[in-house]
Design an enzyme around this catalytic site. Structure first.
Site, mmCIF file in Angstrom:
data_model
loop_
_atom_site.group_PDB
_atom_site.id
_atom_site.type_symbol
_atom_site.label_atom_id
_atom_site.label_comp_id
_atom_site.label_asym_id
_atom_site.label_seq_id
_atom_site.Cartn_x
_atom_site.Cartn_y
_atom_site.Cartn_z
ATOM 1 N N SER A 51 41.506 1.246 65.469
ATOM 2 C CA SER A 51 40.256 0.695 64.959
ATOM 3 C C SER A 51 39.215 0.524 66.066
ATOM 4 C CB SER A 51 40.558 -0.631 64.249
ATOM 5 O OG SER A 51 39.443 -1.088 63.534
ATOM 6 N N ASP A 81 32.858 1.530 63.554
ATOM 7 C CA ASP A 81 33.873 1.391 64.591
ATOM 8 C C ASP A 81 34.674 2.684 64.674
ATOM 9 O OD1 ASP A 81 35.349 1.128 62.243
ATOM 10 O OD2 ASP A 81 36.726 -0.341 63.091
ATOM 11 N N ASP A 112 36.134 2.022 59.254
ATOM 12 C CA ASP A 112 36.404 1.157 58.108
ATOM 13 C C ASP A 112 35.578 -0.127 58.185
ATOM 14 O OD1 ASP A 112 37.777 -0.147 60.131
ATOM 15 O OD2 ASP A 112 39.644 -0.384 59.002
ATOM 16 N N ASP A 168 37.436 3.907 63.579
ATOM 17 C CA ASP A 168 37.987 4.573 62.399
ATOM 18 C C ASP A 168 37.102 4.404 61.178
ATOM 19 O OD1 ASP A 168 38.569 1.868 62.055
ATOM 20 O OD2 ASP A 168 40.480 2.252 61.061
#
Length: 449
Positions: free
Chosen positions: A102, A243, A247, A245
């Site tokens: 992340s 960010d 999400d 990834d």
């Protein structure tokens, strides 16, 4: 069983150090494959990743684990976490995997698992997988003729791009907007600019040159400074900060002001309420969300339901009680009408739609409420559990709660993703909040040198 392998968002750690080793990844693949192996069909797993160097190693190890227990693997390549949830369900896969840490730096990596419905796993299912990982003798290898096959898919980004555009209000036209998008040199470095461009926006790209090492490096949602500078320098209407990834999303107004997840949830909730689209009569957020959000929603006769930290706990409450909007102050915005997990790009499109519909500048629209002074500090200690259970810390917390009274809150907790204790307090008096946080930190045992 003590859940020592899985944290609040899958398994995470420093790459090539336990538990983020190739051996552990292979065992997780074997265990997850065995848990989700079902029916007479050829079972399949989908695996996506962000742009970290270690993603190659973990991808191959996970693949070997799944294949060894008879599960076919479809490799998605660099793709946002929400795309993995979407494609797991869309492709009728039995399990989905995202390799990502992340917002963490490139040295870290993680493994997030999705069930066949596209949602993150429950604690109970994670415990079953962990039990197998810790007892590999209980895992059953496939016969030679039943070993799985692996295939790399080439059209996954296009599928996800169309899904994201379909989540936007019908007829959304961004041709009057100049948007700066910071992709954190991460998983959305191709899809995010493409979505915005195809919807008509003039797009300024930041953080779109991943090299395996620069993911989240002075960019992305935890480092919005570069985006703030670029929004102002380019006279853009708004900035979108994802960010690693993708999400989560943080946005930046035309004047450089940061717009966090609480402000985004407030604005989207208000827009959806007016349109009759808000389900459940409120919003689900975590204990970290600002007291100002709670007051804002209460004034509109909407509820703020709080959960423990972790977007999957938010989602569990949303699904249980019929809410369709929830998220975290950090920028995980979950919209169950459109996605199975937090989706930074989908949330950004809802925000852009509100910007166009109201005609207000972002600095006004996304300042829905005045945040209550809130302070969060992170402290490294040798033993987080022992530190939180210590008498001096308990006394400091009790003292702080008494001083803040009913006008504030204190939250002291272990991080679920890093070896930290997080100390947060909020209240109407910023000096008092600072004093309370410092008093609690002073009571924590120091980390050994």
């Amino acid at each position: 069983m003590v859940r020592s392998l899985f944290g609040t968002d899958g398994v995470r750690g420093r790459a090539n150090t336990a538990p983020m080793t190739a051996e552990m990844a292979m065992r997780i693949g074997m265990a997850a494959g065995q848990v989700f192996r079902r029916g007479a069909h050829r079972n399949r797993a989908v695996i996506g990743k962000d742009t970290r160097l270690s993603g190659y190693m973990l991808e191959q190890a996970l693949t070997a684990g799944f294949l060894s227990v008879g599960v076919d693997v479809f490799l998605l390549g660099p793709i946002p976490t929400p795309a993995v949830g979407f494609l797991t369900r869309s492709m009728r896969a039995d399990v989905g995997v995202m390799i990502s840490a992340s917002h963490n730096p490139y040295e870290d990596n993680g493994i997030k698992l999705f069930g066949p419905d596209g949602f993150k796993l429950s604690d109970a299912v994670e415990s079953r997988i962990q039990a197998l990982v810790m007892s590999p003798s209980n895992m059953t290898l496939a016969d030679a003729a039943a070993i799985g096959r692996a295939k790399r898919l080439d059209d996954v980004q296009g599928r996800y791009i169309e899904a994201v555009k379909a989540s936007a209000p019908r007829g959304l036209d961004l041709s009057d907007l100049k948007v700066v998008v910071d992709c954190a040199n991460g998983a959305a470095y191709r899809v995010a600019p493409t979505v915005l461009s195809e919807l008509g926006a003039e797009v300024v790209r930041v953080g779109v040159s991943p090299d395996g090492f620069n993911i989240n490096g002075n960019c992305g949602s935890t480092h919005p400074g570069v985006l703030q500078e670029q929004v102002v320098a380019h006279h853009a209407h708004i900035g979108i900060c994802l960010d690693g990834d993708a999400d989560r999303v943080i946005m930046v107004a035309e004047n450089g002001q940061v717009i966090d997840g609480d402000q985004l949830m407030a604005t989207i909730a208000d827009q959806w309420m007016q349109a009759g689209r808000l389900s459940g009569g409120g919003v689900v957020a975590t204990v970290m969300s600002n007291l100002g959000l709670e007051r804002y929603l209460d004034a509109r006769k909407l509820r703020l339901v709080r959960t423990q930290v972790g977007d999957r706990y938010v989602l569990e409450r949303m699904r249980a009680d019929g809410y369709n909007l929830g998220g975290e102050q950090s920028g995980h915005i979950i919209m169950t009408d459109h996605a199975t997990t937090g989706d930074g790009l989908m949330a950004a499109l809802q925000a852009l739609a509100a910007l166009i519909q109201t005609g207000k500048p972002a600095s006004e629209l996304f300042r829905a409420f005045e945040p209550v002074p809130q302070l969060l500090k992170n402290v490294r200690v040798d033993d987080a559990t022992a530190a939180l259970d210590s008498a001096p810390v308990a006394r400091a917390i009790a003292s702080g709660e008494a001083r803040l009274g009913k006008s504030g809150r204190i939250l002291v907790r272990k991080s679920g993703t890093e070896p930290l204790i997080r100390v947060m307090a909020e209240g109407d008096d910023s000096d008092l909040v600072r004093s309370v946080v410092d008093e609690i930190i002073e009571a924590l045992p120091r980390q050994a040198a």
